[in-house]
Scaffold this motif. Structure first.
Motif: not given
Length: 190
Positions: A172-185, A1-11
């Motif tokens: 505040y954040g949460a994620y949900c997965s169908a895979l048991k105990e899936a971790q963000i790698q 599982m991969y998480l990408y994030y951005r501070e989107n100041k330019n909207q």
């Protein structure tokens, strides 16, 4: 599982950020066929976006944004992600009105006792859950609870794994997965 994030100041448009994150992910995973084609995103019956390309049937994603923050979670199975800005100032009365409308009795009681942080922790878990299922707000949010009878956050809701989202931004954040105990790698600010 991969998480990408951005501070989107330019909207920037969310669709453009999504395509950028998907291409970054495809390069990282060596998915040449995906990189050589145009990314086509459609929406399911309840509005959940998905990739149309047959070569990407096993690539699932979920996006969320709040204020200037944007996140995208990518995995091989169904996922859902939600974030809410910690600096958002809802009044206590507004929080209780929302909780009365959308939360189960045990969730409402927890919010009454513990306040704003508990409200947001429950909200992001419920949102991540319905995004993972693909039902969106067509699902009755009172029909399930993100906390147990002792007031602890559940690790699973109706068979789906739900967990806090570890991010170095004020959300505040949460994620949900169908895979048991899936971790963000992998977590990346791009």
């Amino acid at each position: 599982m991969y998480l990408y994030y951005r501070e989107n100041k330019n909207q920037e448009e969310s669709q453009g950020l999504l395509k950028e994150a998907l291409r970054k992910h495809a390069r990282k995973k060596g998915l040449q066929e995906f990189l050589q084609s145009e990314i086509c995103v459609s929406k399911g019956i309840h509005g959940k976006p998905y990739i149309e390309q047959p070569c990407m049937d096993n690539l699932h994603f979920s996006i969320s944004h709040t204020g200037i923050y944007w996140v995208c979670l990518i995995d091989g199975g169904e996922v859902g992600v939600d974030i809410e800005n910690k600096t958002r100032n809802l009044s206590e009365a507004r929080i209780l009105n929302i909780a009365r409308r959308f939360f189960s009795e045990e969730e409402l009681n927890a919010v009454k006792k513990q306040g704003k942080e508990t409200f947001y922790q429950i909200w992001v878990r419920k949102e991540a859950f319905i995004k993972c299922k693909g039902t969106g707000l067509s699902e009755n949010l009172k029909s399930f609870s993100a906390i147990d009878e002792d007031g602890n956050y559940k690790k699973t809701i109706k068979g789906l794994w739900v967990q806090s989202l570890p991010l170095p931004i004020p959300v505040y954040g949460a994620y949900c997965s169908a895979l048991k105990e899936a971790q963000i790698q992998h977590i990346e600010n791009f």
